[in-house]
Scaffold this active site. Sequence first.
Site, PDB file in Angstrom:
ATOM      1  N   LYS A 105       0.867  -1.181   0.000  1.00 48.73           N
ATOM      2  CA  LYS A 105       0.000   0.000   0.000  1.00 48.73           C
ATOM      3  C   LYS A 105       0.899   1.224   0.000  1.00 48.73           C
ATOM      4  CE  LYS A 105      -4.498   0.789   0.191  1.00 48.73           C
ATOM      5  NZ  LYS A 105      -5.583  -0.085  -0.316  1.00 48.73           N
ATOM      6  N   ASP A 145      -6.726   4.425  -4.756  1.00 48.88           N
ATOM      7  CA  ASP A 145      -7.412   4.216  -3.478  1.00 48.88           C
ATOM      8  C   ASP A 145      -8.069   5.560  -3.163  1.00 48.88           C
ATOM      9  OD1 ASP A 145      -7.679   2.202  -1.166  1.00 48.88           O
ATOM     10  OD2 ASP A 145      -7.058   3.992  -0.106  1.00 48.88           O
TER      11      ASP A 145
HETATM   12  P1  NAD Z   1     -14.791   7.278  -2.791  1.00 53.13           P
HETATM   13  O1  NAD Z   1     -13.846   8.364  -2.432  1.00 53.13           O
HETATM   14  O2  NAD Z   1     -15.227   7.098  -4.192  1.00 53.13           O
HETATM   15  O3  NAD Z   1     -16.145   7.409  -1.902  1.00 53.13           O
HETATM   16  C1  NAD Z   1     -16.103   7.549  -0.521  1.00 53.13           C
HETATM   17  C2  NAD Z   1     -17.511   7.877  -0.029  1.00 53.13           C
HETATM   18  O4  NAD Z   1     -17.463   7.985   1.398  1.00 53.13           O
HETATM   19  C3  NAD Z   1     -18.077   9.203  -0.522  1.00 53.13           C
HETATM   20  O5  NAD Z   1     -19.461   9.100  -0.739  1.00 53.13           O
HETATM   21  C4  NAD Z   1     -17.802  10.149   0.649  1.00 53.13           C
HETATM   22  O6  NAD Z   1     -18.693  11.264   0.690  1.00 53.13           O
HETATM   23  C5  NAD Z   1     -18.048   9.204   1.805  1.00 53.13           C
HETATM   24  N1  NAD Z   1     -17.431   9.672   3.046  1.00 53.13           N
HETATM   25  C6  NAD Z   1     -16.213  10.250   3.219  1.00 53.13           C
HETATM   26  N2  NAD Z   1     -16.042  10.605   4.504  1.00 53.13           N
HETATM   27  C7  NAD Z   1     -17.165  10.218   5.154  1.00 53.13           C
HETATM   28  C8  NAD Z   1     -17.601  10.315   6.485  1.00 53.13           C
HETATM   29  N3  NAD Z   1     -16.834  10.895   7.428  1.00 53.13           N
HETATM   30  N4  NAD Z   1     -18.818   9.814   6.805  1.00 53.13           N
HETATM   31  C9  NAD Z   1     -19.592   9.236   5.864  1.00 53.13           C
HETATM   32  N5  NAD Z   1     -19.252   9.129   4.582  1.00 53.13           N
HETATM   33  C10 NAD Z   1     -18.048   9.624   4.234  1.00 53.13           C
HETATM   34  O7  NAD Z   1     -14.103   5.963  -2.209  1.00 53.13           O
HETATM   35  P2  NAD Z   1     -14.390   4.461  -2.664  1.00 53.13           P
HETATM   36  O8  NAD Z   1     -13.442   4.108  -3.747  1.00 53.13           O
HETATM   37  O9  NAD Z   1     -15.837   4.278  -2.845  1.00 53.13           O
HETATM   38  O10 NAD Z   1     -13.878   3.676  -1.370  1.00 53.13           O
HETATM   39  C11 NAD Z   1     -14.712   3.523  -0.221  1.00 53.13           C
HETATM   40  C12 NAD Z   1     -14.100   2.477   0.686  1.00 53.13           C
HETATM   41  O11 NAD Z   1     -13.974   1.250  -0.013  1.00 53.13           O
HETATM   42  C13 NAD Z   1     -12.701   2.788   1.214  1.00 53.13           C
HETATM   43  O12 NAD Z   1     -12.598   2.228   2.506  1.00 53.13           O
HETATM   44  C14 NAD Z   1     -11.791   2.044   0.255  1.00 53.13           C
HETATM   45  O13 NAD Z   1     -10.521   1.752   0.826  1.00 53.13           O
HETATM   46  C15 NAD Z   1     -12.613   0.797   0.039  1.00 53.13           C
HETATM   47  N6  NAD Z   1     -12.323   0.060  -1.201  1.00 53.13           N
HETATM   48  C16 NAD Z   1     -12.439   0.650  -2.415  1.00 53.13           C
HETATM   49  C17 NAD Z   1     -12.192  -0.088  -3.559  1.00 53.13           C
HETATM   50  C18 NAD Z   1     -12.362   0.511  -4.932  1.00 53.13           C
HETATM   51  O14 NAD Z   1     -12.213  -0.239  -5.924  1.00 53.13           O
HETATM   52  N7  NAD Z   1     -12.706   1.771  -5.061  1.00 53.13           N
HETATM   53  C19 NAD Z   1     -11.790  -1.436  -3.463  1.00 53.13           C
HETATM   54  C20 NAD Z   1     -11.683  -2.014  -2.198  1.00 53.13           C
HETATM   55  C21 NAD Z   1     -11.946  -1.260  -1.077  1.00 53.13           C
END
Ligand code: NAD
Length: 414
Positions: A105, A145
């Site tokens: 990471k 990420d």
């Molecule tokens: P993103 O940035 O696209 O979306 C994040 C979402 O969370 C947004 O809607 C944002 O408004 C919301 N958010 C941020 N802070 C917040 C808070 N304090 N309270 C409530 N909501 C809040 O991110 P993503 O790619 O959707 O990733 C989300 C999670 O999934 C992360 O933990 C990431 O590590 C994990 N993840 C993502 C992927 C991927 O392919 N994108 C894969 C595996 C894991």
Amino acid sequence: MPGSLPFEAVTQDFNYACDRLKVRDEIRELVRTPDRELRVEVPVRMDNGGLKVFIGYRVQHNSARGPYKGGIRYHPEADLGEVRALASLMTWKTALMGLPFGGSKGGIQCDPTVMSQRELQELTRRFTRAISSIIGPDRDIPAPDMGTGAQTMAWMMSAYSEEHGYSPAVVTGKPVEIGGSVGREEATGRGVSIIIGAASKDLGMSLQNSEVAIQGFGNVGSWTAKFLSQMGCKIIAISDVKGGIYNSRGIDINALLKHAGEAGTVVGFPGCDRVSNEELLALKCDMLVPAALGSVIDGSNADRIHAKLVVEAANHPVTPAAYEILKQRNIQSIPDLLANAGGVTVSYFEWVQNIQRFPWDMGRVNLELQEIMLKAYQNVYSRVILEKITFRESAFLIAVERVVRAVELEGLPQ
Ligand code: NAD
């Protein structure tokens, strides 16, 4: 604090697996600690003329099963402890899914929301050059990420290729036009929905009209909401960083996507009541899907969770203390390393397509994704039944067993 993830939290699951598998102490230590941790200074000339020095990290946890693989996070609170924890989580995730990768990471302490595109490009190119000696298609393959995306990966690929020749396979999550895979954008949400489809059958839950609450409406949350509503679920609540919305009759996801696209938030969507993020987590529902930050369900609110099933779409949304409380209360949870592994699985497909210079179509991507997700799910579920353990325990047992075996086969120092 929601969002922060100490290394010890992930180590607890690893220790459980090692105890049960009777892994020798010396191997346990070797596998637990990261192989390499690189900290780099990244000076950037900002738009106001001043020089700003950012601190970036790349942690390579384990490569016994293949090149290191893991995303790069741009966040003001990205620190070495969190990057280390997420790197180890990648080792377990790639092992559980049977992908030929290890785990890593990266992160840069910065706030990408207040930086210009020029500043971000400069930061990304300099960071890539600073870590270029330890990454590469057969060494370590970064991906997006939180705070990074397809554009960031395009800059990374370009900066790396300037030094090493055309190297699309050095990063995944690229724009499709320059070697990204079709289906990567929705892959994590699609994977979450595949796992929910399989688990609901085994747990005797009907998907039709089952009530779902989702925290987060970014990449993972929005695609998960879309697929689950197509599968017949009733999405009763959704939130983002600005707050949440609730409608007991169900939310029209396509209309919400349009609203959020224009308003920049789910808040204000017509016909819904407002709920806070804390209230959303405590809603009475069939499934709760945390898809935003880590550590949102902790010791302080776990006894207020009223879902029958918690599906960890975010990375590490449930702390070890909360996990114990949920377990005592007979609330099942599907761990992150299984639930959100659709993203890294299609990243693997992208890497394969880049190496072979042979792009796949959407049909093939989705078919192979479905196959790998269901196989991993079946492996986990068989052990749940056979050994009378939880999904989390089963997933870690399988993952740690595979990594330990690979480390032993590589040969230990004599
Ligand atoms: P993103 O940035 O696209 O979306 C994040 C979402 O969370 C947004 O809607 C944002 O408004 C919301 N958010 C941020 N802070 C917040 C808070 N304090 N309270 C409530 N909501 C809040 O991110 P993503 O790619 O959707 O990733 C989300 C999670 O999934 C992360 O933990 C990431 O590590 C994990 N993840 C993502 C992927 C991927 O392919 N994108 C894969 C595996 C894991």
